[in-house]
Scaffold this active site. Structure first.
Site: not given
Length: 147
Positions: A8, A11, A13-15, A114
């Site tokens: 993301c 690095n 939150c999402r990934s 995000d």
């Protein structure tokens, strides 16, 4: 064994959440995560993201942000971007002649929103859980076909 990198922007939150969720669902996979930007290198995932993930059984606390590198193309069998901007930034670093597949996490190519900006941490988790299930099922189908 499949080696998969989730990517993301920062690095945090999402990934890392995709890494933790997929690891919980498929511990046999070799997983990591990274960000296309270096804003948060060395930092743990964003506190509110960790707080949303914890009640679902996902511990993100041991993960640390790192920046995506062209060397990642040689270290992973698949790179999974959280949105089209991430995909574009990843592809811009592809070494000549490298054929590692890069794809967007969602099956329809839509972005994983995000939550750092949307503040919808639970919605992000719902989507990541669904996408992780689909990814794992797809890998299983591919593995079965090659046996």
């Amino acid at each position: 064994m499949h080696r998969i990198l989730f990517v993301c922007l920062g690095n945090i939150c999402r990934s890392p959440t995709a890494e933790a969720v997929t690891r919980a669902k498929a511990p046999h996979l070799a997983l990591d995560s990274a960000g296309t930007a270096g804003y948060h290198i060395g930092n743990p995932p964003y506190g509110p993201m960790q707080s949303a993930a914890r009640p679902r059984g996902y511990d993100l606390s041991g993960l640390r942000a790192r920046q995506f590198s062209p060397n990642d193309f040689n270290s992973f069998d698949m790179i999974v971007a959280m949105d089209a901007d991430n995909l574009r930034d990843i592809e811009a670093q592809r070494p000549a002649g490298n054929t590692t597949p890069v794809t967007i996490f969602t099956p329809d190519g839509a972005p994983v929103p995000d939550p750092y900006y949307t503040r919808d941490f639970d919605g992000c988790l719902d989507l990541i859980e669904d996408c992780a299930d689909r990814l794992i099922a797809g890998l299983s189908r591919t593995d079965d076909a090659t046996r």
